[in-house]
Scaffold this motif. Sequence first.
Motif, PDB file in Angstrom:
ATOM      1  N   GLU A  32       0.846  -1.192   0.000  1.00 26.83           N
ATOM      2  CA  GLU A  32       0.000   0.000   0.000  1.00 26.83           C
ATOM      3  C   GLU A  32       0.880   1.240   0.000  1.00 26.83           C
ATOM      4  O   GLU A  32       1.932   1.284   0.635  1.00 26.83           O
ATOM      5  N   ALA A  33       0.430   2.252  -0.753  1.00 27.61           N
ATOM      6  CA  ALA A  33       1.199   3.489  -0.908  1.00 27.61           C
ATOM      7  C   ALA A  33       0.312   4.686  -0.650  1.00 27.61           C
ATOM      8  O   ALA A  33      -0.874   4.678  -0.996  1.00 27.61           O
ATOM      9  N   ALA A  34       0.903   5.719  -0.043  1.00 28.79           N
ATOM     10  CA  ALA A  34       0.150   6.923   0.301  1.00 28.79           C
ATOM     11  C   ALA A  34       0.339   8.043  -0.710  1.00 28.79           C
ATOM     12  O   ALA A  34      -0.308   9.084  -0.607  1.00 28.79           O
ATOM     13  N   ASP A  35       1.215   7.853  -1.685  1.00 25.76           N
ATOM     14  CA  ASP A  35       1.427   8.883  -2.706  1.00 25.76           C
ATOM     15  C   ASP A  35       1.995   8.240  -3.964  1.00 25.76           C
ATOM     16  O   ASP A  35       2.361   7.061  -3.983  1.00 25.76           O
ATOM     17  N   GLY A  36       2.086   9.053  -5.025  1.00 27.93           N
ATOM     18  CA  GLY A  36       2.524   8.537  -6.313  1.00 27.93           C
ATOM     19  C   GLY A  36       3.954   8.042  -6.320  1.00 27.93           C
ATOM     20  O   GLY A  36       4.274   7.020  -6.937  1.00 27.93           O
ATOM     21  N   ALA A  37       4.847   8.753  -5.634  1.00 26.52           N
ATOM     22  CA  ALA A  37       6.249   8.354  -5.608  1.00 26.52           C
ATOM     23  C   ALA A  37       6.414   6.983  -4.956  1.00 26.52           C
ATOM     24  O   ALA A  37       7.159   6.123  -5.445  1.00 26.52           O
ATOM     25  N   GLU A  38       5.703   6.791  -3.851  1.00 24.59           N
ATOM     26  CA  GLU A  38       5.767   5.496  -3.169  1.00 24.59           C
ATOM     27  C   GLU A  38       5.149   4.400  -4.034  1.00 24.59           C
ATOM     28  O   GLU A  38       5.610   3.258  -4.040  1.00 24.59           O
ATOM     29  N   ALA A  39       4.119   4.751  -4.791  1.00 21.20           N
ATOM     30  CA  ALA A  39       3.480   3.785  -5.685  1.00 21.20           C
ATOM     31  C   ALA A  39       4.453   3.303  -6.753  1.00 21.20           C
ATOM     32  O   ALA A  39       4.523   2.103  -7.052  1.00 21.20           O
ATOM     33  N   VAL A  40       5.208   4.234  -7.334  1.00 23.95           N
ATOM     34  CA  VAL A  40       6.189   3.875  -8.368  1.00 23.95           C
ATOM     35  C   VAL A  40       7.236   2.927  -7.790  1.00 23.95           C
ATOM     36  O   VAL A  40       7.597   1.913  -8.407  1.00 23.95           O
ATOM     37  N   ARG A  41       7.726   3.235  -6.593  1.00 21.96           N
ATOM     38  CA  ARG A  41       8.762   2.409  -5.960  1.00 21.96           C
ATOM     39  C   ARG A  41       8.213   1.019  -5.635  1.00 21.96           C
ATOM     40  O   ARG A  41       8.852   0.007  -5.946  1.00 21.96           O
ATOM     41  N   LEU A  42       7.030   0.956  -5.041  1.00 21.49           N
ATOM     42  CA  LEU A  42       6.471  -0.334  -4.644  1.00 21.49           C
ATOM     43  C   LEU A  42       6.067  -1.182  -5.853  1.00 21.49           C
ATOM     44  O   LEU A  42       6.157  -2.410  -5.812  1.00 21.49           O
ATOM     45  N   ALA A  43       5.622  -0.531  -6.917  1.00 16.04           N
ATOM     46  CA  ALA A  43       5.257  -1.280  -8.121  1.00 16.04           C
ATOM     47  C   ALA A  43       6.472  -2.018  -8.678  1.00 16.04           C
ATOM     48  O   ALA A  43       6.376  -3.171  -9.113  1.00 16.04           O
ATOM     49  N   ALA A  44       7.628  -1.357  -8.648  1.00 20.28           N
ATOM     50  CA  ALA A  44       8.861  -1.981  -9.136  1.00 20.28           C
ATOM     51  C   ALA A  44       9.322  -3.099  -8.206  1.00 20.28           C
ATOM     52  O   ALA A  44       9.829  -4.129  -8.657  1.00 20.28           O
ATOM     53  N   GLU A  45       9.107  -2.903  -6.912  1.00 20.86           N
ATOM     54  CA  GLU A  45       9.579  -3.882  -5.927  1.00 20.86           C
ATOM     55  C   GLU A  45       8.669  -5.104  -5.825  1.00 20.86           C
ATOM     56  O   GLU A  45       9.141  -6.232  -5.699  1.00 20.86           O
ATOM     57  N   THR A  46       7.368  -4.888  -5.861  1.00 21.34           N
ATOM     58  CA  THR A  46       6.421  -5.974  -5.593  1.00 21.34           C
ATOM     59  C   THR A  46       5.825  -6.609  -6.846  1.00 21.34           C
ATOM     60  O   THR A  46       5.255  -7.697  -6.779  1.00 21.34           O
ATOM     61  N   ARG A  47       5.903  -5.934  -7.981  1.00 19.54           N
ATOM     62  CA  ARG A  47       5.391  -6.430  -9.264  1.00 19.54           C
ATOM     63  C   ARG A  47       3.952  -6.964  -9.131  1.00 19.54           C
ATOM     64  O   ARG A  47       3.678  -8.142  -9.356  1.00 19.54           O
ATOM     65  N   PRO A  48       3.001  -6.078  -8.771  1.00 18.48           N
ATOM     66  CA  PRO A  48       1.607  -6.512  -8.609  1.00 18.48           C
ATOM     67  C   PRO A  48       0.941  -6.809  -9.949  1.00 18.48           C
ATOM     68  O   PRO A  48       1.426  -6.390 -11.003  1.00 18.48           O
ATOM     69  N   ASP A  49      -0.165  -7.532  -9.888  1.00 22.08           N
ATOM     70  CA  ASP A  49      -0.954  -7.787 -11.103  1.00 22.08           C
ATOM     71  C   ASP A  49      -1.824  -6.580 -11.442  1.00 22.08           C
ATOM     72  O   ASP A  49      -2.002  -6.232 -12.606  1.00 22.08           O
ATOM     73  N   VAL A  50      -2.381  -5.968 -10.397  1.00 16.67           N
ATOM     74  CA  VAL A  50      -3.296  -4.825 -10.564  1.00 16.67           C
ATOM     75  C   VAL A  50      -2.920  -3.749  -9.554  1.00 16.67           C
ATOM     76  O   VAL A  50      -2.523  -4.056  -8.429  1.00 16.67           O
ATOM     77  N   ILE A  51      -3.034  -2.493  -9.982  1.00 22.65           N
ATOM     78  CA  ILE A  51      -2.823  -1.363  -9.078  1.00 22.65           C
ATOM     79  C   ILE A  51      -4.117  -0.570  -8.975  1.00 22.65           C
ATOM     80  O   ILE A  51      -4.663  -0.130  -9.990  1.00 22.65           O
ATOM     81  N   LEU A  52      -4.635  -0.409  -7.752  1.00 24.58           N
ATOM     82  CA  LEU A  52      -5.756   0.498  -7.507  1.00 24.58           C
ATOM     83  C   LEU A  52      -5.148   1.873  -7.285  1.00 24.58           C
ATOM     84  O   LEU A  52      -4.502   2.122  -6.267  1.00 24.58           O
ATOM     85  N   GLY A  59       1.743  16.098  -4.925  1.00 23.33           N
ATOM     86  CA  GLY A  59       3.028  15.638  -5.454  1.00 23.33           C
ATOM     87  C   GLY A  59       2.824  14.930  -6.774  1.00 23.33           C
ATOM     88  O   GLY A  59       2.238  15.476  -7.709  1.00 23.33           O
ATOM     89  N   ILE A  60       3.279  13.708  -6.852  1.00 21.43           N
ATOM     90  CA  ILE A  60       3.090  12.900  -8.058  1.00 21.43           C
ATOM     91  C   ILE A  60       1.666  12.345  -8.053  1.00 21.43           C
ATOM     92  O   ILE A  60       1.316  11.526  -7.208  1.00 21.43           O
ATOM     93  N   ASN A  61       0.835  12.810  -8.987  1.00 18.54           N
ATOM     94  CA  ASN A  61      -0.553  12.348  -9.014  1.00 18.54           C
ATOM     95  C   ASN A  61      -0.669  10.999  -9.718  1.00 18.54           C
ATOM     96  O   ASN A  61       0.319  10.415 -10.172  1.00 18.54           O
ATOM     97  N   GLY A  62      -1.894  10.506  -9.809  1.00 21.42           N
ATOM     98  CA  GLY A  62      -2.107   9.190 -10.382  1.00 21.42           C
ATOM     99  C   GLY A  62      -1.740   9.084 -11.849  1.00 21.42           C
ATOM    100  O   GLY A  62      -1.347   8.010 -12.318  1.00 21.42           O
ATOM    101  N   ILE A  63      -1.868  10.177 -12.589  1.00 22.40           N
ATOM    102  CA  ILE A  63      -1.511  10.153 -14.009  1.00 22.40           C
ATOM    103  C   ILE A  63      -0.011   9.931 -14.173  1.00 22.40           C
ATOM    104  O   ILE A  63       0.438   9.036 -14.898  1.00 22.40           O
ATOM    105  N   GLU A  64       0.775  10.757 -13.497  1.00 22.03           N
ATOM    106  CA  GLU A  64       2.231  10.648 -13.616  1.00 22.03           C
ATOM    107  C   GLU A  64       2.726   9.317 -13.064  1.00 22.03           C
ATOM    108  O   GLU A  64       3.627   8.693 -13.635  1.00 22.03           O
ATOM    109  N   ALA A  65       2.125   8.872 -11.962  1.00 28.37           N
ATOM    110  CA  ALA A  65       2.530   7.590 -11.388  1.00 28.37           C
ATOM    111  C   ALA A  65       2.250   6.453 -12.364  1.00 28.37           C
ATOM    112  O   ALA A  65       3.076   5.550 -12.541  1.00 28.37           O
TER     113      ALA A  65
END
Length: 222
Positions: A32-52, A59-65
């Motif tokens: 789980e991520a509280a902002d776009g920057a954390e989402a980018v980092r966790l997506a690379a680390e955890t390789r999820p199937d789907v991102i909500l 900061g980094i909004n959902g579009i940029e993320a």
Amino acid sequence: MIRVLVVDDQFLIRAGLVGLLEAAPGFEVAGEAADGAEAVRLAAETRPDVILMDIRMPGINGIEATERILAEADGCPPQVLVLTTFDLDEYVYGALRAGASGFLLKDSGPERLLAAITAVEGGDALFAPSVTRRLVEAFARQQAPDPAAVASPGLDALTSREREVLKLTARGLSNVEIADRLFISEATVKTHLNRTMSKLDLGSRAQAVVLAYETGLVTPGS
């Protein structure tokens, strides 16, 4: 098991989504991520199937993320499901343009949310094509076709049949309706659309609809 990364800057909403997924069979919370920057980092680390993906964040909004995650994805990229408070949202349009697979209202019920995650993970269209068309038309009217995009070598590489299928997709027809219109099988429609997306380097059907309007292949109201 569908692995899901939950991204939302509001703790209570994020915690509610995480709790729902943890209680539902067949789903696993990848992080789980509280902002776009954390989402980018966790997506690379955890390789999820789907991102909500929450769309409006400081900061980094959902579009940029979404753009960063899909650009940096190795192999099979995650499917991004945008969460929004209202459907006719320019931010959602931007996310679909960036490659998000679909969008979902935050007040959707638990069953709708789980069904949506399952649909995008399986590569299915989340909404009837007419819903995506309504959103895209609302914002495509505000801009003229991009001459550079119209002249794109990718568009020139499409066969006449592929362009025809793309136009009908953008006009809100389902695969079954396109097949009936062109007197071909539904499987053939899917093949043409998949080849089109591959040639144009697109990640989702929604992204193909956006491109069709932005290049002038289809005009709002047509």
